[in-house]
Design an enzyme around this catalytic site. Structure first.
Site, PDB file in Angstrom:
ATOM      1  N   CYS A   1      -1.618   9.028   2.562  1.00  0.00           N
ATOM      2  CA  CYS A   1      -1.436   8.712   1.143  1.00  0.00           C
ATOM      3  C   CYS A   1      -2.668   9.058   0.316  1.00  0.00           C
ATOM      4  O   CYS A   1      -2.583   9.117  -0.906  1.00  0.00           O
ATOM      5  CB  CYS A   1      -1.065   7.245   0.971  1.00  0.00           C
ATOM      6  SG  CYS A   1      -2.114   6.115   1.874  1.00  0.00           S
TER       7      CYS A   1
ATOM      8  N   GLU B   1       0.884  -1.173   0.000  1.00  0.00           N
ATOM      9  CA  GLU B   1       0.000   0.000   0.000  1.00  0.00           C
ATOM     10  C   GLU B   1       0.912   1.211   0.000  1.00  0.00           C
ATOM     11  O   GLU B   1       1.534   1.535   1.008  1.00  0.00           O
ATOM     12  CB  GLU B   1      -0.925  -0.036   1.227  1.00  0.00           C
ATOM     13  CG  GLU B   1      -2.123   0.877   1.102  1.00  0.00           C
ATOM     14  CD  GLU B   1      -1.800   2.308   1.484  1.00  0.00           C
ATOM     15  OE1 GLU B   1      -1.595   3.130   0.544  1.00  0.00           O
ATOM     16  OE2 GLU B   1      -1.744   2.606   2.670  1.00  0.00           O
TER      17      GLU B   1
END
Length: 479
Positions: free
Chosen positions: A288, A254
Protein backbone atom coordinates in the site's frame (compact mmCIF):
# COMPACT_ATOMS: atom_id res chain seq x y z
CA UNK A 1 12.48 -26.23 -3.11
CA UNK A 2 12.92 -28.63 -0.18
CA UNK A 3 11.26 -32.03 -0.27
CA UNK A 4 9.04 -31.10 2.69
CA UNK A 5 7.83 -28.07 0.79
CA UNK A 6 6.64 -30.23 -2.10
CA UNK A 7 3.92 -31.76 0.11
CA UNK A 8 0.48 -30.16 0.22
CA UNK A 9 0.06 -28.52 3.64
CA UNK A 10 -3.03 -29.32 5.72
CA UNK A 11 -4.47 -26.10 7.19
CA UNK A 12 -7.24 -26.14 9.79
CA UNK A 13 -9.09 -23.64 11.95
CA UNK A 14 -7.79 -23.00 15.45
CA UNK A 15 -10.62 -22.67 17.98
CA UNK A 16 -10.21 -22.79 21.76
CA UNK A 17 -6.85 -24.52 21.40
CA UNK A 18 -8.11 -27.24 19.02
CA UNK A 19 -7.31 -27.65 15.33
CA UNK A 20 -10.65 -28.07 13.58
CA UNK A 21 -11.30 -29.43 10.07
CA UNK A 22 -14.22 -28.46 7.83
CA UNK A 23 -16.15 -30.67 5.39
CA UNK A 24 -15.33 -28.22 2.58
CA UNK A 25 -11.80 -27.15 1.69
CA UNK A 26 -10.04 -24.69 -0.60
CA UNK A 27 -6.59 -24.94 -2.17
CA UNK A 28 -3.91 -22.26 -2.21
CA UNK A 29 -1.88 -22.29 -5.41
CA UNK A 30 1.66 -21.31 -6.33
CA UNK A 31 1.07 -18.46 -8.83
CA UNK A 32 4.36 -19.16 -10.59
CA UNK A 33 4.06 -22.94 -10.99
CA UNK A 34 0.31 -23.41 -10.74
CA UNK A 35 0.76 -26.23 -8.22
CA UNK A 36 -1.16 -26.77 -4.98
CA UNK A 37 0.52 -25.49 -1.82
CA UNK A 38 -2.09 -26.03 0.90
CA UNK A 39 -5.48 -27.61 1.44
CA UNK A 40 -7.40 -25.22 3.67
CA UNK A 41 -10.50 -25.75 5.80
CA UNK A 42 -13.31 -23.53 4.55
CA UNK A 43 -15.10 -21.72 7.34
CA UNK A 44 -18.65 -20.43 7.48
CA UNK A 45 -20.83 -18.41 9.83
CA UNK A 46 -21.09 -21.36 12.21
CA UNK A 47 -17.34 -21.68 12.53
CA UNK A 48 -17.06 -17.93 13.12
CA UNK A 49 -19.68 -18.20 15.85
CA UNK A 50 -17.65 -20.92 17.60
CA UNK A 51 -14.43 -18.94 17.31
CA UNK A 52 -15.92 -15.73 18.69
CA UNK A 53 -17.53 -17.67 21.54
CA UNK A 54 -14.14 -19.22 22.34
CA UNK A 55 -12.48 -15.81 22.35
CA UNK A 56 -15.21 -14.36 24.54
CA UNK A 57 -14.77 -17.21 27.02
CA UNK A 58 -10.98 -16.82 27.04
CA UNK A 59 -10.90 -13.01 27.27
CA UNK A 60 -11.25 -12.69 31.07
CA UNK A 61 -8.38 -15.12 31.63
CA UNK A 62 -6.13 -13.31 29.14
CA UNK A 63 -6.96 -9.97 30.78
CA UNK A 64 -6.12 -11.41 34.20
CA UNK A 65 -2.68 -12.66 33.14
CA UNK A 66 0.10 -10.52 34.61
CA UNK A 67 1.70 -8.37 31.94
CA UNK A 68 5.09 -10.04 32.43
CA UNK A 69 3.56 -13.43 31.58
CA UNK A 70 2.02 -12.12 28.37
CA UNK A 71 5.35 -10.49 27.54
CA UNK A 72 7.23 -13.75 28.11
CA UNK A 73 4.94 -15.58 25.67
CA UNK A 74 5.49 -12.91 23.04
CA UNK A 75 9.27 -13.06 23.54
CA UNK A 76 9.15 -16.84 23.04
CA UNK A 77 7.09 -16.32 19.88
CA UNK A 78 9.70 -13.88 18.59
CA UNK A 79 12.45 -16.47 19.11
CA UNK A 80 10.44 -19.16 17.31
CA UNK A 81 9.86 -16.81 14.39
CA UNK A 82 13.60 -16.50 13.84
CA UNK A 83 14.09 -20.24 14.28
CA UNK A 84 11.46 -21.11 11.65
CA UNK A 85 11.98 -18.18 9.26
CA UNK A 86 13.45 -20.24 6.44
CA UNK A 87 10.57 -22.70 6.26
CA UNK A 88 7.91 -20.00 6.60
CA UNK A 89 9.60 -17.79 4.00
CA UNK A 90 9.60 -20.63 1.51
CA UNK A 91 5.92 -21.29 2.16
CA UNK A 92 5.18 -17.60 1.59
CA UNK A 93 7.14 -17.52 -1.67
CA UNK A 94 5.15 -20.51 -2.90
CA UNK A 95 1.73 -19.19 -1.85
CA UNK A 96 2.13 -15.54 -2.90
CA UNK A 97 4.80 -15.48 -5.62
CA UNK A 98 6.92 -13.14 -3.49
CA UNK A 99 10.66 -13.40 -4.10
CA UNK A 100 12.17 -15.74 -1.50
CA UNK A 101 14.57 -13.13 -0.13
CA UNK A 102 11.71 -10.70 0.48
CA UNK A 103 9.52 -13.42 1.96
CA UNK A 104 12.16 -14.62 4.42
CA UNK A 105 13.02 -11.02 5.23
CA UNK A 106 9.39 -10.32 6.11
CA UNK A 107 9.33 -13.24 8.52
CA UNK A 108 12.61 -12.26 10.20
CA UNK A 109 11.44 -8.66 10.53
CA UNK A 110 8.37 -9.93 12.39
CA UNK A 111 10.63 -10.76 15.32
CA UNK A 112 10.70 -6.99 15.90
CA UNK A 113 6.91 -6.79 15.84
CA UNK A 114 6.56 -9.47 18.50
CA UNK A 115 9.44 -8.18 20.62
CA UNK A 116 8.06 -4.64 20.57
CA UNK A 117 4.63 -6.00 21.49
CA UNK A 118 6.21 -7.83 24.42
CA UNK A 119 7.98 -4.69 25.59
CA UNK A 120 4.84 -2.58 25.30
CA UNK A 121 2.82 -5.18 27.27
CA UNK A 122 4.60 -4.07 30.46
CA UNK A 123 4.30 -0.34 29.70
CA UNK A 124 0.53 0.09 29.56
CA UNK A 125 -0.07 2.94 31.95
CA UNK A 126 -2.67 5.48 32.99
CA UNK A 127 -2.54 8.97 34.42
CA UNK A 128 -3.41 11.05 37.44
CA UNK A 129 -5.92 13.83 36.73
CA UNK A 130 -5.33 16.90 38.97
CA UNK A 131 -8.80 17.92 40.15
CA UNK A 132 -7.98 20.86 42.38
CA UNK A 133 -8.06 23.11 39.32
CA UNK A 134 -11.77 23.61 40.13
CA UNK A 135 -13.74 24.07 43.34
CA UNK A 136 -15.87 21.00 42.53
CA UNK A 137 -12.79 18.80 42.19
CA UNK A 138 -10.85 20.16 45.13
CA UNK A 139 -9.95 17.49 47.67
CA UNK A 140 -10.69 14.61 45.30
CA UNK A 141 -8.30 12.26 43.50
CA UNK A 142 -8.88 10.76 40.02
CA UNK A 143 -6.98 8.34 37.85
CA UNK A 144 -7.44 7.21 34.26
CA UNK A 145 -6.39 3.59 33.69
CA UNK A 146 -6.41 1.41 30.55
CA UNK A 147 -8.13 -1.98 30.30
CA UNK A 148 -8.38 -4.54 27.48
CA UNK A 149 -11.39 -4.12 25.19
CA UNK A 150 -12.11 -7.89 25.32
CA UNK A 151 -12.27 -9.56 21.90
CA UNK A 152 -10.34 -8.28 18.87
CA UNK A 153 -11.45 -9.34 15.40
CA UNK A 154 -8.61 -9.14 12.87
CA UNK A 155 -8.69 -9.47 9.07
CA UNK A 156 -5.35 -9.52 7.22
CA UNK A 157 -4.24 -9.34 3.56
CA UNK A 158 -2.06 -11.49 1.31
CA UNK A 159 0.68 -9.00 0.46
CA UNK A 160 2.50 -9.20 3.83
CA UNK A 161 0.62 -12.12 5.34
CA UNK A 162 2.97 -12.95 8.18
CA UNK A 163 4.08 -9.53 9.39
CA UNK A 164 0.65 -7.93 9.20
CA UNK A 165 -0.86 -10.82 11.15
CA UNK A 166 1.83 -10.20 13.78
CA UNK A 167 0.77 -6.55 13.85
CA UNK A 168 -2.73 -7.69 14.85
CA UNK A 169 -2.22 -10.57 17.26
CA UNK A 170 0.94 -9.25 18.97
CA UNK A 171 -0.59 -5.99 20.24
CA UNK A 172 -3.97 -7.65 20.90
CA UNK A 173 -2.43 -10.20 23.24
CA UNK A 174 -0.03 -7.68 24.76
CA UNK A 175 -3.02 -5.52 25.68
CA UNK A 176 -4.73 -8.48 27.38
CA UNK A 177 -7.31 -9.30 24.69
CA UNK A 178 -8.39 -12.53 23.04
CA UNK A 179 -8.34 -12.49 19.24
CA UNK A 180 -10.15 -14.04 16.28
CA UNK A 181 -8.03 -13.81 13.13
CA UNK A 182 -9.34 -14.22 9.57
CA UNK A 183 -6.26 -14.72 7.33
CA UNK A 184 -6.13 -14.11 3.57
CA UNK A 185 -7.33 -17.18 1.65
CA UNK A 186 -4.35 -16.87 -0.72
CA UNK A 187 -1.79 -17.25 2.10
CA UNK A 188 -3.53 -19.46 4.64
CA UNK A 189 -0.55 -21.76 5.21
CA UNK A 190 1.72 -18.83 6.10
CA UNK A 191 -0.65 -17.65 8.83
CA UNK A 192 -1.17 -21.23 9.99
CA UNK A 193 2.57 -21.35 10.72
CA UNK A 194 2.24 -18.19 12.82
CA UNK A 195 -0.71 -19.60 14.77
CA UNK A 196 1.33 -22.71 15.59
CA UNK A 197 4.19 -20.50 16.81
CA UNK A 198 1.81 -18.64 19.09
CA UNK A 199 0.52 -21.94 20.46
CA UNK A 200 4.03 -23.36 20.90
CA UNK A 201 5.08 -20.18 22.73
CA UNK A 202 2.54 -20.98 25.44
CA UNK A 203 -0.50 -18.84 24.62
CA UNK A 204 -3.54 -20.15 26.52
CA UNK A 205 -6.34 -21.85 24.56
CA UNK A 206 -8.74 -19.33 23.06
CA UNK A 207 -6.32 -16.42 23.27
CA UNK A 208 -5.85 -16.76 19.50
CA UNK A 209 -8.49 -18.30 17.28
CA UNK A 210 -8.06 -18.57 13.51
CA UNK A 211 -10.88 -19.05 11.02
CA UNK A 212 -10.15 -19.56 7.33
CA UNK A 213 -12.40 -18.72 4.42
CA UNK A 214 -13.49 -16.04 2.00
CA UNK A 215 -15.20 -12.68 2.26
CA UNK A 216 -18.32 -14.25 3.82
CA UNK A 217 -16.24 -15.35 6.82
CA UNK A 218 -14.78 -11.85 7.18
CA UNK A 219 -18.25 -10.30 7.02
CA UNK A 220 -19.57 -12.65 9.70
CA UNK A 221 -16.62 -11.85 11.96
CA UNK A 222 -16.83 -8.06 11.79
CA UNK A 223 -20.64 -8.09 12.09
CA UNK A 224 -20.62 -10.15 15.30
CA UNK A 225 -21.51 -7.80 18.19
CA UNK A 226 -19.41 -9.90 20.60
CA UNK A 227 -16.30 -8.60 18.78
CA UNK A 228 -15.34 -5.43 20.64
CA UNK A 229 -12.73 -4.04 18.25
CA UNK A 230 -12.02 -4.72 14.57
CA UNK A 231 -8.61 -4.26 12.97
CA UNK A 232 -8.32 -4.62 9.21
CA UNK A 233 -5.67 -4.19 6.54
CA UNK A 234 -6.83 -4.23 2.93
CA UNK A 235 -8.61 -2.26 0.25
CA UNK A 236 -10.41 1.04 0.82
CA UNK A 237 -13.67 -0.44 -0.46
CA UNK A 238 -13.57 -3.31 2.01
CA UNK A 239 -12.59 -0.91 4.78
CA UNK A 240 -15.63 1.26 4.09
CA UNK A 241 -17.87 -1.81 4.27
CA UNK A 242 -16.34 -2.81 7.61
CA UNK A 243 -16.85 0.69 9.00
CA UNK A 244 -20.50 0.55 7.99
CA UNK A 245 -20.96 -2.89 9.56
CA UNK A 246 -19.33 -2.13 12.93
CA UNK A 247 -21.54 0.78 13.95
CA UNK A 248 -20.42 2.32 17.22
CA UNK A 249 -17.65 -0.22 17.81
CA UNK A 250 -14.11 1.04 17.34
CA UNK A 251 -12.04 0.04 14.31
CA UNK A 252 -8.52 0.43 12.98
CA UNK A 253 -8.38 0.43 9.18
CA UNK A 254 -5.09 0.39 7.30
CA UNK A 255 -6.14 0.83 3.69
CA UNK A 256 -4.77 1.74 0.27
CA UNK A 257 -2.44 4.41 -1.05
CA UNK A 258 -1.15 5.94 -4.25
CA UNK A 259 2.52 6.00 -3.29
CA UNK A 260 3.30 9.59 -4.32
CA UNK A 261 6.94 10.67 -4.23
CA UNK A 262 8.32 14.09 -5.20
CA UNK A 263 11.78 14.70 -6.68
CA UNK A 264 12.53 18.43 -6.50
CA UNK A 265 15.08 20.27 -8.63
CA UNK A 266 17.65 20.15 -5.81
CA UNK A 267 17.01 16.50 -4.95
CA UNK A 268 19.86 13.97 -4.98
CA UNK A 269 19.14 12.02 -8.18
CA UNK A 270 21.84 9.45 -7.51
CA UNK A 271 20.07 8.58 -4.31
CA UNK A 272 16.50 9.02 -5.50
CA UNK A 273 16.48 7.05 -8.77
CA UNK A 274 17.51 3.63 -7.38
CA UNK A 275 15.16 4.01 -4.42
CA UNK A 276 12.23 4.96 -6.64
CA UNK A 277 12.91 2.12 -9.08
CA UNK A 278 13.31 -0.59 -6.47
CA UNK A 279 10.53 0.59 -4.15
CA UNK A 280 8.10 0.75 -7.05
CA UNK A 281 8.83 -2.81 -8.14
CA UNK A 282 9.67 -4.59 -4.88
CA UNK A 283 7.05 -7.19 -3.91
CA UNK A 284 5.76 -6.79 -7.48
CA UNK A 285 4.33 -3.46 -6.36
CA UNK A 286 1.90 -5.16 -3.98
CA UNK A 287 2.31 -2.81 -1.05
CA UNK A 288 0.00 0.00 0.00
CA UNK A 289 3.02 2.32 0.24
CA UNK A 290 4.68 1.11 -2.98
CA UNK A 291 6.01 4.00 -5.07
CA UNK A 292 3.40 4.59 -7.78
CA UNK A 293 3.37 8.21 -8.97
CA UNK A 294 6.58 10.24 -8.99
CA UNK A 295 6.42 14.01 -9.54
CA UNK A 296 9.77 15.20 -10.93
CA UNK A 297 10.83 18.79 -11.46
CA UNK A 298 11.01 19.36 -15.19
CA UNK A 299 14.61 20.60 -15.04
CA UNK A 300 15.79 17.11 -13.96
CA UNK A 301 13.05 14.98 -15.52
CA UNK A 302 14.99 13.67 -18.52
CA UNK A 303 18.03 12.64 -16.52
CA UNK A 304 15.97 11.14 -13.71
CA UNK A 305 13.82 9.17 -16.16
CA UNK A 306 16.89 7.71 -17.81
CA UNK A 307 18.30 6.65 -14.44
CA UNK A 308 15.05 5.04 -13.24
CA UNK A 309 14.57 3.07 -16.47
CA UNK A 310 18.15 1.78 -16.31
CA UNK A 311 17.69 0.69 -12.67
CA UNK A 312 14.38 -1.03 -13.38
CA UNK A 313 15.86 -2.94 -16.29
CA UNK A 314 18.58 -4.31 -13.99
CA UNK A 315 16.00 -6.03 -11.78
CA UNK A 316 15.85 -9.81 -12.10
CA UNK A 317 12.38 -11.24 -12.61
CA UNK A 318 11.34 -14.88 -12.61
CA UNK A 319 11.02 -17.86 -10.28
CA UNK A 320 10.29 -16.55 -6.76
CA UNK A 321 12.19 -19.48 -5.24
CA UNK A 322 15.33 -18.93 -7.34
CA UNK A 323 18.31 -17.27 -5.69
CA UNK A 324 18.83 -13.77 -7.03
CA UNK A 325 15.24 -13.14 -8.15
CA UNK A 326 14.18 -9.58 -7.32
CA UNK A 327 10.59 -9.67 -8.58
CA UNK A 328 8.30 -12.68 -8.58
CA UNK A 329 4.65 -12.79 -9.59
CA UNK A 330 1.52 -11.01 -8.52
CA UNK A 331 -0.81 -12.94 -6.25
CA UNK A 332 -2.64 -14.54 -9.19
CA UNK A 333 -3.28 -14.19 -12.92
CA UNK A 334 -6.48 -12.19 -12.39
CA UNK A 335 -4.50 -9.50 -10.57
CA UNK A 336 -1.89 -9.48 -13.35
CA UNK A 337 -4.59 -9.11 -16.00
CA UNK A 338 -6.06 -6.12 -14.16
CA UNK A 339 -2.66 -4.40 -13.98
CA UNK A 340 -2.08 -5.15 -17.66
CA UNK A 341 -5.39 -3.51 -18.52
CA UNK A 342 -4.55 -0.38 -16.53
CA UNK A 343 -1.25 -0.07 -18.39
CA UNK A 344 -3.11 -0.45 -21.70
CA UNK A 345 -5.58 2.24 -20.63
CA UNK A 346 -2.74 4.67 -19.89
CA UNK A 347 -1.13 3.91 -23.26
CA UNK A 348 -4.44 4.52 -25.05
CA UNK A 349 -4.69 7.89 -23.31
CA UNK A 350 -1.32 9.02 -24.66
CA UNK A 351 1.13 7.79 -22.04
CA UNK A 352 4.45 6.30 -23.12
CA UNK A 353 5.58 2.91 -21.85
CA UNK A 354 9.32 3.31 -21.40
CA UNK A 355 10.02 -0.26 -20.32
CA UNK A 356 7.99 -3.32 -19.39
CA UNK A 357 4.24 -3.38 -19.81
CA UNK A 358 3.90 -7.06 -20.72
CA UNK A 359 2.39 -9.98 -18.87
CA UNK A 360 3.07 -13.69 -18.72
CA UNK A 361 0.68 -15.62 -16.54
CA UNK A 362 0.64 -14.01 -13.09
CA UNK A 363 3.80 -11.99 -13.78
CA UNK A 364 3.89 -8.41 -15.08
CA UNK A 365 7.24 -7.04 -16.25
CA UNK A 366 8.37 -4.01 -14.21
CA UNK A 367 6.84 -1.03 -16.00
CA UNK A 368 7.80 2.64 -16.23
CA UNK A 369 5.20 5.04 -17.65
CA UNK A 370 5.79 8.61 -18.80
CA UNK A 371 3.20 11.33 -19.36
CA UNK A 372 0.06 9.64 -17.98
CA UNK A 373 -3.16 11.59 -17.65
CA UNK A 374 -4.17 12.65 -14.10
CA UNK A 375 -7.37 10.63 -14.54
CA UNK A 376 -5.59 7.41 -15.55
CA UNK A 377 -6.09 4.69 -12.96
CA UNK A 378 -2.32 4.17 -12.73
CA UNK A 379 -2.23 7.66 -11.19
CA UNK A 380 -5.46 8.18 -9.27
CA UNK A 381 -6.19 4.63 -8.05
CA UNK A 382 -4.02 2.06 -6.29
CA UNK A 383 -2.21 -0.01 -8.94
CA UNK A 384 -0.95 -2.73 -6.59
CA UNK A 385 1.42 -3.93 -9.27
CA UNK A 386 4.98 -3.29 -10.56
CA UNK A 387 4.18 0.02 -12.25
CA UNK A 388 5.57 3.51 -11.71
CA UNK A 389 4.47 6.71 -13.49
CA UNK A 390 6.78 9.72 -13.91
CA UNK A 391 5.09 13.13 -14.10
CA UNK A 392 6.96 16.38 -14.76
CA UNK A 393 6.12 19.58 -12.88
CA UNK A 394 7.14 23.24 -12.74
CA UNK A 395 5.25 24.47 -9.66
CA UNK A 396 5.79 22.43 -6.52
CA UNK A 397 2.86 24.09 -4.79
CA UNK A 398 0.61 22.63 -7.47
CA UNK A 399 2.07 19.20 -6.71
CA UNK A 400 1.34 19.65 -3.00
CA UNK A 401 -2.27 20.50 -3.86
CA UNK A 402 -2.58 17.53 -6.21
CA UNK A 403 -1.27 15.05 -3.64
CA UNK A 404 -3.49 16.52 -0.91
CA UNK A 405 -6.57 16.37 -3.14
CA UNK A 406 -6.02 12.68 -3.87
CA UNK A 407 -8.56 10.37 -2.23
CA UNK A 408 -5.59 8.62 -0.61
CA UNK A 409 -3.34 9.91 2.16
CA UNK A 410 -1.09 7.14 3.45
CA UNK A 411 2.55 8.18 2.94
CA UNK A 412 4.45 10.51 0.64
CA UNK A 413 8.16 10.86 -0.09
CA UNK A 414 10.11 13.95 -1.07
CA UNK A 415 13.72 14.42 -2.19
CA UNK A 416 15.03 17.93 -1.59
CA UNK A 417 18.07 19.68 -0.12
CA UNK A 418 15.91 22.57 1.09
CA UNK A 419 14.61 22.62 4.65
CA UNK A 420 12.11 25.26 3.58
CA UNK A 421 10.66 23.01 0.86
CA UNK A 422 10.58 20.05 3.22
CA UNK A 423 8.74 21.99 5.92
CA UNK A 424 6.31 23.42 3.38
CA UNK A 425 5.55 19.89 2.16
CA UNK A 426 5.03 18.70 5.75
CA UNK A 427 2.55 21.50 6.42
CA UNK A 428 0.78 21.43 3.06
CA UNK A 429 0.33 17.75 2.23
CA UNK A 430 -2.49 15.93 3.99
CA UNK A 431 -1.05 12.47 4.51
CA UNK A 432 -0.30 9.97 7.26
CA UNK A 433 3.46 10.39 6.94
CA UNK A 434 6.11 12.28 4.99
CA UNK A 435 9.46 10.62 4.28
CA UNK A 436 12.18 13.22 3.62
CA UNK A 437 14.91 12.19 1.16
CA UNK A 438 13.19 8.85 0.82
CA UNK A 439 10.21 7.39 -1.00
CA UNK A 440 6.70 6.65 0.20
CA UNK A 441 7.89 3.07 0.82
CA UNK A 442 9.25 3.09 4.33
CA UNK A 443 8.03 1.54 7.56
CA UNK A 444 9.55 0.43 10.82
CA UNK A 445 7.49 -1.39 13.38
CA UNK A 446 7.93 0.98 16.32
CA UNK A 447 6.52 4.03 14.52
CA UNK A 448 2.88 4.99 14.15
CA UNK A 449 1.76 3.82 10.70
CA UNK A 450 -1.50 4.66 8.98
CA UNK A 451 -3.29 7.19 6.85
CA UNK A 452 -6.09 9.67 6.41
CA UNK A 453 -8.97 10.01 3.96
CA UNK A 454 -9.52 6.75 2.04
CA UNK A 455 -6.23 5.41 3.41
CA UNK A 456 -7.71 4.56 6.75
CA UNK A 457 -8.44 5.23 10.41
CA UNK A 458 -6.09 4.74 13.35
CA UNK A 459 -2.43 3.80 13.53
CA UNK A 460 -0.48 0.55 13.62
CA UNK A 461 2.77 -0.17 15.45
CA UNK A 462 2.51 -2.06 18.77
CA UNK A 463 2.48 0.99 21.04
CA UNK A 464 -0.24 2.71 19.01
CA UNK A 465 -2.28 -0.43 18.34
CA UNK A 466 -2.32 -1.24 22.05
CA UNK A 467 -3.69 2.23 22.73
CA UNK A 468 -6.56 1.45 20.33
CA UNK A 469 -7.06 -2.07 21.75
CA UNK A 470 -7.53 -0.78 25.30
CA UNK A 471 -10.14 1.56 26.72
CA UNK A 472 -9.80 4.24 29.36
CA UNK A 473 -11.67 3.98 32.63
CA UNK A 474 -11.88 6.70 35.26
CA UNK A 475 -11.85 6.14 39.01
CA UNK A 476 -12.63 8.99 41.41
CA UNK A 477 -11.86 9.03 45.15
CA UNK A 478 -13.92 11.29 47.36
CA UNK A 479 -11.47 11.92 50.18
Amino acid sequence: MTKAMQDVIDVRHLIAGEWIASPATDVTTDPYRGTAVARVARGDAGVVDRAVAAARAAAPGVAAMPAHERAAILHRAAALIVERAGEIGETMARETGKALGDATGEVRRSQDTMTLSAEEAVRIEGSHVPLDASAMGSGKIAFMLRFPVGVVGAVTPFNAPFNLACHKIGPAFAAGNACVLKPPPQAAAVVDRLARIFEDAGAPPGALNVVHGGADVGRALVADPRVDFVTFTGSSGAGAAIKAATGLRHVALELGGAGQTIVHADGDLERAAPMVARNAMRLAGQSCISVQTVYVHRSVLARFTEMVVAEVERLVTGDPLAEGTDIGTLIDEAAARRVESWIAEARAGGARILTGGTRQGAAVTPTVIADPQPTDRVVCDEVFGPVVSLVGYDDIEAVFRSVSESRYGLQCGIFTASNAVMLRAYRAIRTGGLIVNGTSTWRTDQLAYGGVKDSGIGREGPRYAIRDMTEERMILFNM
